[in-house]
Design a protein around this motif. Structure first.
Motif, PDB file in Angstrom:
ATOM      1  N   TYR A  11       0.842  -1.196   0.000  1.00  0.00           N
ATOM      2  CA  TYR A  11       0.000   0.000   0.000  1.00  0.00           C
ATOM      3  C   TYR A  11       0.880   1.249   0.000  1.00  0.00           C
ATOM      4  O   TYR A  11       2.007   1.230   0.496  1.00  0.00           O
ATOM      5  N   LYS A  60      -0.556  -4.653   7.544  1.00  0.00           N
ATOM      6  CA  LYS A  60      -0.398  -4.071   6.213  1.00  0.00           C
ATOM      7  C   LYS A  60       0.696  -3.012   6.234  1.00  0.00           C
ATOM      8  O   LYS A  60       0.646  -2.062   7.022  1.00  0.00           O
ATOM      9  N   VAL A  62       2.763   0.116   4.605  1.00  0.00           N
ATOM     10  CA  VAL A  62       2.383   1.268   3.793  1.00  0.00           C
ATOM     11  C   VAL A  62       3.577   2.199   3.637  1.00  0.00           C
ATOM     12  O   VAL A  62       4.229   2.552   4.624  1.00  0.00           O
ATOM     13  N   VAL A  92       4.070  -2.006  -4.580  1.00  0.00           N
ATOM     14  CA  VAL A  92       2.813  -1.363  -4.194  1.00  0.00           C
ATOM     15  C   VAL A  92       1.708  -1.710  -5.198  1.00  0.00           C
ATOM     16  O   VAL A  92       1.917  -1.642  -6.409  1.00  0.00           O
ATOM     17  N   ARG A  94      -1.883  -0.830  -4.139  1.00  0.00           N
ATOM     18  CA  ARG A  94      -3.001   0.063  -3.815  1.00  0.00           C
ATOM     19  C   ARG A  94      -2.438   1.422  -3.419  1.00  0.00           C
ATOM     20  O   ARG A  94      -1.620   1.523  -2.497  1.00  0.00           O
ATOM     21  N   LEU A 146     -11.364   0.832  -5.007  1.00  0.00           N
ATOM     22  CA  LEU A 146     -10.708   1.679  -4.009  1.00  0.00           C
ATOM     23  C   LEU A 146     -11.545   2.922  -3.717  1.00  0.00           C
ATOM     24  O   LEU A 146     -11.611   3.379  -2.566  1.00  0.00           O
ATOM     25  N   ILE A 251      -7.484   1.870   4.247  1.00  0.00           N
ATOM     26  CA  ILE A 251      -6.469   0.821   4.154  1.00  0.00           C
ATOM     27  C   ILE A 251      -6.937  -0.434   4.888  1.00  0.00           C
ATOM     28  O   ILE A 251      -6.729  -1.563   4.427  1.00  0.00           O
ATOM     29  N   ALA A 256      -4.962  -5.947  -0.741  1.00  0.00           N
ATOM     30  CA  ALA A 256      -4.087  -5.748  -1.904  1.00  0.00           C
ATOM     31  C   ALA A 256      -3.984  -6.988  -2.772  1.00  0.00           C
ATOM     32  O   ALA A 256      -3.670  -6.900  -3.956  1.00  0.00           O
TER      33      ALA A 256
END
Length: 283
Positions: A11, A60, A62, A92, A94, A146, A251, A256
């Protein structure tokens, strides 16, 4: 510090003016949010990347960058290439972008949220790409899956008006638009800003889903007789934590690995690969 190895992250958040004053996500109280590494810079084919932060939301991972990677002495085109090249190397899939925008639609007011479903590129930053291997089909350029997650998270955290579709007109800046420019855009767009392109192209090029959350911070010239810089300043400082919370909640909602959109399929191998290879070989 300079980091040679780019960390893996599924992410990414491209921070804009909405989260700039909050040191996102450092100021959030959420127990599942933790900063893993900070002030990371990476060598890219387009120069040294801007400072990046790696954090987690639960499990997750990021990557985030402040203010689209824009900074003095680096063109905005190169800043975008540095950011999205790094995202590609990190894996990545998303990407959420955010920012403050001006109104073009006369029905919009300050502190309205818009999650646009289309864009109008009026900038002159053309051919901002990483390697030219793909033909980019810009249907559903803002990922529908998204976008829906952003809309749900925004409505959960915000009691004001949330517009679930709209068109973002992008200009080069750094100045705001003139009354004639705003009048030209009226009827063709709803909001105006300076960041959605080339980000939307680069996201598609790396095969990532991309969507944005935008907060109206000023009236386009001619929409109202006057707008106050103080109003924009108040929004800039007061609402940043809420915007950060919306992004974190989004998120949490999206996976993902399980994508039910066409974002990756809407890039095709270019039929001009021999041309690009010849140009690349000549430097």
């Amino acid at each position: 510090m300079t980091n040679q190895e780019i960390p893996k992250a599924a992410y990414a958040v491209v921070g804009g003016s909405g989260t700039l004053s909050s040191n996102f996500p450092a100021g959030l109280p959420d127990e599942d949010v933790e900063i893993i590494s900070d002030n990371m810079h990476f060598e890219t084919p387009y120069g040294m990347s801007p400072a990046m932060r790696l954090f987690r939301v639960g499990k997750k991972r990021v990557l985030t960058v402040r203010m689209h990677g824009w900074r003095s002495g680096v063109t905005r085109a190169d800043a975008s290439r540095q950011v999205f090249w790094t995202f590609r190397e990190a894996g990545v899939r998303r990407i959420i972008s955010e920012g403050g925008v001006g109104t073009v639609n006369k029905l919009l007011d300050l502190r309205d949220f818009i999650v646009p479903d289309d864009y109008l590129d009026l900038s002159v930053r053309k051919d901002v790409m990483l390697d030219g291997r793909y033909l980019l089909i810009m249907r559903d350029a803002l990922c529908p899956e998204l976008r829906q997650a952003l809309i749900r998270a925004t409505k959960k955290r915000f009691t004001g008006r949330v517009f679930t579709r709209g068109t973002y007109a992008v200009t080069d800046g750094r100045h705001f638009e003139s009354p004639a420019e705003v009048a030209m855009m009226n009827g063709h767009a709803d909001i105006v800003g300076q960041s959605i392109a080339p980000e939307v192209y680069l996201a598609r090029e790396i095969g990532a889903c991309y969507a944005g959350l935008y907060f109206t911070v000023n009236y386009g010239e001619g929409i109202r007789e006057k707008w106050s810089h103080e109003d924009m300043s108040n929004i800039f400082y007061d609402d940043a934590p809420m915007i950060g919370e919306i992004i974190i909640e989004t998120i949490r909602q999206v996976n993902a690995d399980e994508r039910h959109c066409e974002c990756r399929e809407l890039r095709k191998e270019t039929l001009l690969k021999d041309v690009y290879n010849e140009v690349s070989s000549k430097g």
